[in-house]
Design a protein around this motif. Structure first.
Motif, PDB file in Angstrom:
ATOM      1  N   CYS A 176       0.842  -1.199   0.000  1.00  0.00           N
ATOM      2  CA  CYS A 176       0.000   0.000   0.000  1.00  0.00           C
ATOM      3  C   CYS A 176       0.878   1.250   0.000  1.00  0.00           C
ATOM      4  O   CYS A 176       1.689   1.454   0.905  1.00  0.00           O
ATOM      5  N   GLN A 177       0.708   2.097  -1.003  1.00  0.00           N
ATOM      6  CA  GLN A 177       1.499   3.317  -1.150  1.00  0.00           C
ATOM      7  C   GLN A 177       0.694   4.576  -0.846  1.00  0.00           C
ATOM      8  O   GLN A 177       1.117   5.677  -1.152  1.00  0.00           O
ATOM      9  N   THR A 178      -0.491   4.415  -0.261  1.00  0.00           N
ATOM     10  CA  THR A 178      -1.391   5.526   0.079  1.00  0.00           C
ATOM     11  C   THR A 178      -1.561   6.488  -1.090  1.00  0.00           C
ATOM     12  O   THR A 178      -1.394   7.701  -0.960  1.00  0.00           O
ATOM     13  N   CYS A 179      -1.903   5.912  -2.254  1.00  0.00           N
ATOM     14  CA  CYS A 179      -2.235   6.766  -3.400  1.00  0.00           C
ATOM     15  C   CYS A 179      -3.683   7.235  -3.317  1.00  0.00           C
ATOM     16  O   CYS A 179      -4.095   8.117  -4.074  1.00  0.00           O
ATOM     17  N   TYR A 180      -4.454   6.628  -2.421  1.00  0.00           N
ATOM     18  CA  TYR A 180      -5.847   6.979  -2.136  1.00  0.00           C
ATOM     19  C   TYR A 180      -6.782   6.700  -3.315  1.00  0.00           C
ATOM     20  O   TYR A 180      -7.893   7.222  -3.372  1.00  0.00           O
ATOM     21  N   SER A 181      -6.344   5.873  -4.254  1.00  0.00           N
ATOM     22  CA  SER A 181      -7.218   5.518  -5.374  1.00  0.00           C
ATOM     23  C   SER A 181      -8.420   4.719  -4.878  1.00  0.00           C
ATOM     24  O   SER A 181      -9.541   4.902  -5.366  1.00  0.00           O
ATOM     25  N   CYS A 182      -8.195   3.854  -3.879  1.00  0.00           N
ATOM     26  CA  CYS A 182      -9.300   3.065  -3.334  1.00  0.00           C
ATOM     27  C   CYS A 182     -10.296   3.971  -2.612  1.00  0.00           C
ATOM     28  O   CYS A 182     -11.512   3.767  -2.690  1.00  0.00           O
ATOM     29  N   VAL A 183      -9.792   4.977  -1.905  1.00  0.00           N
ATOM     30  CA  VAL A 183     -10.674   5.933  -1.220  1.00  0.00           C
ATOM     31  C   VAL A 183     -11.529   6.673  -2.245  1.00  0.00           C
ATOM     32  O   VAL A 183     -12.735   6.851  -2.073  1.00  0.00           O
ATOM     33  N   ARG A 184     -10.880   7.085  -3.308  1.00  0.00           N
ATOM     34  CA  ARG A 184     -11.545   7.875  -4.351  1.00  0.00           C
ATOM     35  C   ARG A 184     -12.661   7.094  -5.037  1.00  0.00           C
ATOM     36  O   ARG A 184     -13.658   7.671  -5.460  1.00  0.00           O
ATOM     37  N   ASN A 185     -12.490   5.784  -5.154  1.00  0.00           N
ATOM     38  CA  ASN A 185     -13.428   4.971  -5.922  1.00  0.00           C
ATOM     39  C   ASN A 185     -14.368   4.129  -5.067  1.00  0.00           C
ATOM     40  O   ASN A 185     -15.102   3.301  -5.594  1.00  0.00           O
ATOM     41  N   CYS A 186     -14.320   4.322  -3.733  1.00  0.00           N
ATOM     42  CA  CYS A 186     -15.198   3.549  -2.857  1.00  0.00           C
ATOM     43  C   CYS A 186     -16.548   4.259  -2.708  1.00  0.00           C
ATOM     44  O   CYS A 186     -16.598   5.412  -2.270  1.00  0.00           O
ATOM     45  N   PRO A 187     -17.656   3.607  -3.042  1.00  0.00           N
ATOM     46  CA  PRO A 187     -18.962   4.263  -2.964  1.00  0.00           C
ATOM     47  C   PRO A 187     -19.545   4.269  -1.552  1.00  0.00           C
ATOM     48  O   PRO A 187     -20.529   4.940  -1.294  1.00  0.00           O
ATOM     49  N   ALA A 188     -18.915   3.521  -0.639  1.00  0.00           N
ATOM     50  CA  ALA A 188     -19.522   3.294   0.672  1.00  0.00           C
ATOM     51  C   ALA A 188     -18.716   3.875   1.823  1.00  0.00           C
ATOM     52  O   ALA A 188     -19.020   3.595   2.975  1.00  0.00           O
ATOM     53  N   LYS A 189     -17.686   4.679   1.523  1.00  0.00           N
ATOM     54  CA  LYS A 189     -16.809   5.222   2.578  1.00  0.00           C
ATOM     55  C   LYS A 189     -16.359   4.094   3.500  1.00  0.00           C
ATOM     56  O   LYS A 189     -16.450   4.173   4.712  1.00  0.00           O
TER      57      LYS A 189
END
Length: 734
Positions: free
Chosen positions: A11-24
């Motif tokens: 995990c490189q904390t690019c926050y791509s998963c945060v950006r694309n998660c619909p459910a927080k």
């Protein structure tokens, strides 16, 4: 355990998963983007978008299937989207490969679609409110966990997968049922289903992995499949597939009923929850049809995938020519939501202020943190889902500041203001102190720093040294109160070899020798014994000394700074401090104000300590709530800045989440919020008694003076409760 897991080392904390998660459902903690299981809908989108491959599907299901296949009693339920996952592979070749793995039989989920479509037709004819199809497990999970007010709108009908599983178990009692498809959310659906209809879920990617393990290669022709009559259940994976099967095209407008794709799915559900829309029927799929599932695992483009499914539909036929079996296909849904607290406007502003966003124009909304706006990120910080420092402009600005700091330190005349910035505060008394420090540093005279314990006298002495012409020479502090009287002389002036039993060979230099050319800080000078005061007076006056046991006079060039928390004039009157030493030290007097005298600096100091402690202890920084800050400003701070730092560190470790609330503060501070009338400092013992008395009264009040229940509520014995009641003169709660 969540279906999706994080590989921390990737995990490189690019926050791509945060950006694309619909459910927080992503929580950033200690630089790692982790799945929040109770919020995750297992859509698999984070797996798809993670460039570092730091998100993966857990291996529980594939491990179970490896075991099941050894029993030769395992049924494969194949999703209708399989032609898209195996382009050019004939159905008989795929089935042959599945048998080769060890599956005892193969069932297509189109049978479940045939079973459930009539139930939908009946349900729609009997219910005139909004109906949401319950086929997609990601949509069902999104509603159950985040929009529970929409649960009554979900059609209480089994999904095609569960209907097929019931059909399999009707025919074969003791089998292991494995669903194979492109959907990650099906894993969550099967695990949370208390009926245990499906034993495991394999994605197409995992199935291909099993093929490779067994050396099974699929090599089919790329030609078109033969055309025949269109079979509607096989159209289910493509856009509007359910609506085509229901045959309601003339009654329901497809453009208003068919919703596909993450963004449209979330937007429609939000609008439906807010009452902005009220359609008759909604066929909602989280993906763009099942042919676009996250684990479809094919290089073929989206439209070709749809065409492959359509071709298969033309070649297929109905499974129930002799009539469908009678099955109970109802299902229930439950409220699995875990609501998050929402911050007030003031709390949002406080969080934004931490990353230098004090005005609307400071909110760049660059999206680098994974959130659409800076305010969205501030809300996530309050809810414990994001870290305060995950802000690229803030980190860049901060790193630029550090570069400028070290660059300017090379140009010493300009470095003064940076060194003085180590003395935190903007109150008038601190501003005045900084000006006096600059003047003291410009001279070489002896300085006497006075102030209460914990106000930062040593920091002031260090600042004087750092901006003086002696800054490149040693700064040597010694606490006169911490060294035993018999050793104090040798510590200050050193000793010669053989001066006393145990003396080090070759002797030892004292603090004055070590500080030569620089500065010596004589801390707690008020505790210096009278015998040493006379010797120190001579040393300070003559600028020379002799080591213990020595005869050689050693001259030195040292700037002397003394500090004390005691009233030296009072000690002089009591005969405990030499007046001549006092006047020798009190050339440039400085007074460091107590924290009570500069309470406006408390928020600045807390911010400084939070940043310092979070770096040193490797913990996430926190935000102080308005209620907690109000109590901290009320407190009298007998331990001054040192006590404030300790309490800040305590609060950081005790706080769960991102916001420090009053309950994380010590009892003597919490009690200030009970009556709101006292600002005065009280001994800790009295404060604790007050808290105990209030707790006993509250417990008696809540239990209607039932002492057994009150003791149980307080977590103490009944005997202890009686003792506390007698101690605090409590008879009964009113």
């Amino acid at each position: 355990m969540s279906v999706v897991v994080t590989i921390s080392e990737k995990c490189q904390t690019c926050y791509s998963c945060v950006r694309n998660c619909p459910a927080k459902a992503i929580k950033v903690e200690d630089g790692q983007a982790k799945i929040v299981e109770e919020r995750c809908v297992s859509c698999g989108n984070c797996v798809r978008v993670c460039a570092q491959k730091a998100k993966k599907i857990d291996t529980i299901d594939i491990d179970m299937v490896r075991v099941f296949l050894k029993t030769k009693n395992t049924v494969a339920m194949l999703a209708p989207s399989f032609p898209a996952a195996f382009p050019g592979i004939e159905v008989k070749e795929l089935f042959s490969a599945l048998y080769g793995l060890g599956f005892s039989s193969i069932v297509e989920v189109t049978q479940g679609i045939e079973l459930t479509v009539p139930r939908y037709q009946q349900y729609l004819s009997e219910n005139w409110g909004t109906v949401i199809a319950s086929y997609c497990p990601a949509v069902v999970g999104l509603i159950e966990k985040h929009y529970p007010n929409l649960i009554p709108m979900l059609a209480p009908i089994d999904s095609a997968v569960m209907a097929t599983a019931k059909l399999v178990r009707l025919k074969q009692k003791k089998v292991q049922v494995v669903f194979i498809g492109p959907c990650v959310a099906k894993k969550e659906e099967s695990r949370s289903d208390e009926r245990n209809l499906v034993n495991a879920v394999l994605t197409f990617r995992e199935l291909k992995c099993l093929f490779r393990e067994q050396g099974i290669e699929l090599e089919g022709e790329k030609g078109f499949l033969p055309e025949s009559g269109e079979f509607l259940p096989s159209l289910f994976p493509v856009s509007g597939g359910l609506l085509k099967n229901l045959g309601l095209n003339n009654e329901i407008v497809p453009e208003l009923s068919v919703v596909e794709g993450k963004d449209d799915c979330v937007e429609v559900i939000q609008n439906l929850s807010n009452g902005k829309i009220a359609p008759r029927f909604l066929d909602i799929l989280y993906c763009k049809g099942c042919v676009d599932g996250p684990e479809i695992d094919t290089d073929v483009d989206f439209f070709t995938r749809k065409e492959l499914v359509l071709r298969h539909a033309k070649a297929a036929c109905s499974y129930f020519k002799n009539g469908m079996p009678e099955l109970e296909l109802s299902r229930k849904f439950s409220d699995r939501s875990v609501p998050l607290q929402y911050p007030s406007e003031n709390e949002i502003r406080e969080i934004l202020k931490h990353t230098y966003k004090t005005a609307p124009e400071d909110e760049l909304n660059c999206g680098s943190c994974g959130y659409n706006t800076c305010r969205d990120k501030a809300v996530a910080v309050y809810q414990g889902l994001a870290e305060i420092d995950m802000c690229l402009p803030y980190l860049l600005n901060k790193s630029r500041g550090e570069i400028e700091y070290y660059r300017d330190r090379l140009n010493f005349p300009q470095a003064t203001r940076y060194i003085l910035d180590t003395i935190i505060g903007e109150s008038p008394v601190i501003s005045s102190l900084k000006r006096l420090i600059e003047k003291a540093a410009a001279s070489d005279s002896t300085v006497l720093i006075q102030g209460e314990s914990g106000v930062g006298k040593e920091i002031v002495a260090q600042a004087i040294h750092n901006i003086s012409s002696r800054s490149k020479s040693p700064f040597v502090p010694i606490n006169c109160a911490a060294v035993p009287e018999l050793l104090l002389e040798s510590e200050l002036f050193g000793y010669e070899e053989g001066a006393f039993t145990g003396a080090r060979k070759g002797g030892k230099p004292g603090k004055f020798e070590l500080a030569n050319g620089g500065t010596i800080l004589l801390d707690e000078i008020g505790d210096l014994p009278l015998s040493m005061q006379a010797k120190l007076l001579r040393v300070v006056q003559e600028r020379e000394f002799e080591r213990v046991g020595g005869t050689r006079v050693i001259k030195f060039d040292v700037r002397v700074i003394a500090a004390t928390n005691r009233d030296l004039r009072k000690l002089i009157a009591e005969g405990k401090f030499r007046i001549d030493l006092f006047y020798r030290l009190n050339v440039l007097p400085l007074y460091v104000s107590s924290l009570r005298e500069r309470k406006h600096d408390i928020p600045l100091l807390i911010g400084h300590f939070i940043e310092k402690i979070s770096k040193e202890k490797n913990i996430s920084p926190k935000i102080i709530s308005e209620e907690a800050m109000e109590l901290l400003l009320k407190y009298s701070w007998p331990g001054n800045v040192r006590e404030l730092e300790n309490i800040t560190e305590r609060a950081l470790f005790l706080t769960e989440g991102t916001v420090v609330r009053p309950e994380s503060l010590p009892p003597q501070i919490q009690v200030l919020g009970k009556d709101g009338t006292t600002n005065e400092f009280r001994p800790m013992k009295d404060a604790v008694k007050e808290v105990e008395r209030r707790l006993v009264l509250e417990a008696l009040h809540r239990t209607n003076n039932n002492k057994v229940l009150a003791a149980r509520l307080l977590g103490i014995t009944r005997v202890t409760l009686y003792q506390k009641m007698r101690e605090y003169d409590i008879r009964m709660a009113e």
